[in-house]
Design an enzyme around this catalytic site. Structure first.
Site, PDB file in Angstrom:
ATOM      1  N   CYS A 128      -0.931 -33.996 -35.307  1.00 23.01           N
ATOM      2  CA  CYS A 128      -0.390 -32.690 -35.694  1.00 23.01           C
ATOM      3  C   CYS A 128       1.138 -32.719 -35.621  1.00 23.01           C
ATOM      4  O   CYS A 128       1.711 -33.013 -34.566  1.00 23.01           O
ATOM      5  CB  CYS A 128      -0.939 -31.591 -34.788  1.00 23.01           C
TER       6      CYS A 128
ATOM      7  N   LYS B 125      -7.393 -39.442 -34.140  1.00 20.62           N
ATOM      8  CA  LYS B 125      -6.694 -39.342 -35.428  1.00 20.62           C
ATOM      9  C   LYS B 125      -5.197 -39.336 -35.153  1.00 20.62           C
ATOM     10  O   LYS B 125      -4.712 -38.504 -34.387  1.00 20.62           O
ATOM     11  CB  LYS B 125      -7.098 -38.066 -36.179  1.00 20.62           C
TER      12      LYS B 125
END
Length: 642
Positions: free
Chosen positions: A388, A427
């Site tokens: 993010c 991720k």
């Protein structure tokens, strides 16, 4: 050069050549200018606008929001500031492209829904009286509620037709479909009985669990043990001896079986079990006995904040997505029992391979949250968000920041892997800075820390979407991660892109923006073809999304408007898709923005509009007129440009 461009001379809004960088190559016969594009939409939509404005000669009907009457081409920008025009003799300055988030967006949840809201005890037709009595802040007079209730939006109720009963009763915006002559809520007994013991959506937050979380009465014994070992510099895992003093098992790094069925769990475990006691209830899984995540070669829908909601995932599943993942959930909000955050974990029955993504910056909260989710919800894997890029997350040490905080990152991965009985995935991006790549160094360590699979987005935080994804670096990382599977992510918008990505040696591909622009991309990849989908087919997809949204968020006014807002957020991406039949060269690339063009019919042209007012018009085709004072601003600035 297109005819429209020749007619407009040096107009900066004229059609651009297909060779211009970053512009989709559209056939010249479809190209037009900005003025001609909006004139066409206004002329074709004039009859519909007149019908909506009937009864008010000034066009100030409350059902017509002010935002729809504002014309951006009249010299007003989206933020309300007048556009600067170049003086005669001067060349107009190139407008700076908007980037980032619209942080000044209006509050998403309107407050006017609560002013004339009916008491839930009346909606649910409960035999018992309202427990709040005179202190209840909702209405108890049904006739008074009906006086202020907006008109029904249609003759069919999705909930009534699907489940045999609409739980929203008289408050449903399609109530005419299931209200009897005396205002009673009708029920299709046979259909309702079929759904009585079926659970289409799982992973909801139980009220009892929510109260325990808010009062901090949940114990995290497994998490505390793992955190204690990590703080002492030990690897989380088995002790030298068990509680009984017997030697611990050493094979596979396994932990000795606890002394009882509730060992390692909270005494007040919220999930009630029934049936015979099995070995799985008594013996904790060894690391080598965990369920393996075998998704190599499958199509993985990325966890997409805001747009990757449950109705959208259902659309993608229908078109062939194999693996789905919930939106990013903040671990601290989950531990506090926030209902809105737990809603991100919900799983539809069609999602056969489903995971949830957690975001956090510290080992204690992430490990406790992992243990909590392992007890209370049904998932096939848990993913850690280390990609993010937004400031709100990065400045607190989460997201991409974890790539520079390797000590905390290691503790998070080791702790979560220890307390979870399902695989743990990660991720991440290539790095934080564009010229400093970090992923290839972290991958071998992540494999040792306990990660089962890695997904790599081929961009850095600093880069965002200003450049193409670096698939050469992804190929390098796939070798560094071996034998741990690595999925690649970035710029996949066609089956050619997917084929090229798979040749780099990755185990599979994750699709993010490509699914937002065209969710039928999964079908194209599996069938190895370009789908020239019609505008009516695309409208049917949007209609299915609204049906799924009404099922998920409700068919009352609040549910309808929540469905509308998520639909508009998705339309802000869908408008960038260029139909296959209009392209000079196939395929369209994800970084190519469409110039102004006229589609093969009015609906195709309307779907190509970059203005929020036209997205609102499409939503009104599916969900009726917007409420008074409705304003929509897309989440990302770049999605609504002029």
């Amino acid at each position: 050069m297109a005819e429209g461009a020749k007619k407009s001379g040096g107009d900066s809004d004229s059609a651009v050549s297909a060779s211009e960088r970053g512009v989709a190559p559209i056939k010249s016969q479809y190209l037009t200018t900005k003025e001609q594009f909006h004139h066409f939409l206004e002329a074709k939509g004039e009859k519909l606008q007149q019908e909506s404005e009937a009864g008010d000669p000034d066009g100030n009907d409350l059902a017509e929001p002010r935002a729809k009457r504002i014309r951006l081409e009249d010299g007003q920008a989206e933020d309300g500031q007048a556009e600067q025009t170049a003086e005669p003799g001067q060349q107009p300055q190139a407008q700076k492209r908007a980037r980032g988030q619209n942080k000044g967006r209006p509050h998403v949840k309107p407050t006017h829904y609560d002013k004339t809201r009916l008491c839930p005890s009346l909606i649910q037709e409960s035999a018992a009286k309202c427990v709040f009595g005179d202190r209840c802040r909702f209405l108890h007079d049904v006739s008074r509620y009906l006086e202020t209730k907006p008109a029904d939006l249609g003759p069919r109720c999705v909930l009534f037709e699907t489940f045999g009963r609409c739980p929203y009763g008289v408050t449903c915006r399609f109530a005419g479909a299931h209200l009897g002559p005396e205002g009673q809520n009708l029920v299709q007994e046979e259909l309702a009985s079929d759904w009585a013991h079926r659970q289409p959506v799982r992973n909801g937050l139980d009220k009892a669990l929510q109260q325990q979380l808010r009062k901090r009465k949940i114990r995290f014994e497994r998490a505390e043990l793992a955190l204690r070992q990590l703080s002492q510099g030990q690897l989380p895992g088995p002790s030298a001896t068990t509680a009984e003093g017997t030697p611990g098992q050493s094979d596979c790094g396994a932990q000795q079986a606890p002394a009882g069925p509730d060992a390692g769990c909270s005494p007040s475990r919220p999930v009630q079990t029934c049936g015979p006691l099995t070995d799985e209830d008594v013996v904790r899984l060894r690391p080598c006995e965990k369920k393996r995540l075998d998704i190599s070669g499958k199509l993985y829908l990325a966890p997409l904040t805001t747009c990757g909601n449950l109705p959208f995932r259902r659309i993608c599943k229908r078109f062939g997505a194999d693996v789905t993942c919930g939106e990013m959930a903040v671990c601290t909000n989950l531990l506090q029992g926030q209902m809105s955050e737990w809603a991100l974990l919900k799983r539809h029955q069609c999602e056969d391979i489903f995971g949830v993504q957690l975001e956090g910056a510290f080992p204690d909260t992430m490990t406790r949250c992992a243990e909590l989710l392992g007890r209370t919800i049904e998932v096939d894997f848990v993913d850690i968000n280390v990609g993010c890029p937004i400031d709100l997350v990065y400045k607190k040490g989460g997201g991409c920041a974890l790539m520079n905080r390797t000590a905390k990152f290691q503790q998070i991965v080791r702790g979560m892997s220890q307390v979870l009985d399902v695989p743990l995935t990660v991720k991440l991006r290539t790095g934080v800075q564009e010229r400093v790549q970090l992923a290839h160094r972290l991958l071998p360590e992540l494999r040792d820390w306990g990660a089962a699979l890695i997904t790599l987005h081929g961009r850095s935080r600093e880069q965002r979407y200003t450049k193409l994804a670096d698939w050469e670096y992804i190929a390098q990382c796939a070798k560094a991660a071996s034998p741990m599977p690595l999925f690649g992510n970035g710029d996949i918008l066609s089956y050619e892109d997917a084929n090229r990505a798979l040749k780099t040696g990755v185990a599979g591909v994750m699709i993010a923006r490509g699914a937002l622009l065209k969710p039928w991309l999964f079908t194209e990849i599996k069938e190895q073809r370009h789908w020239d989908i019609s505008s009516s087919e695309r409208l049917d997809i949007l209609r299915d999304f609204t049906s799924y949204g009404l099922e998920h968020w409700g068919s009352d006014t609040q549910g309808v408007e929540k469905t509308r807002r998520f639909l508009l957020e998705w339309l802000s991406f869908l408008c960038r898709y260029v139909p296959v039949g209009l392209l000079e060269r196939l395929p369209q690339r994800v970084n190519e923005r469409p110039p102004y063009y006229l589609g093969r019919d009015y609906l195709e042209t309307l779907m190509a509009s970059q203005q929020a007012a036209d997205w609102i018009r499409i939503s009104e085709m599916l969900l009726g007129p917007v409420p008074p004072g409705f304003v929509f601003l897309p989440k990302h600035k770049a999605n609504a440009y002029k």
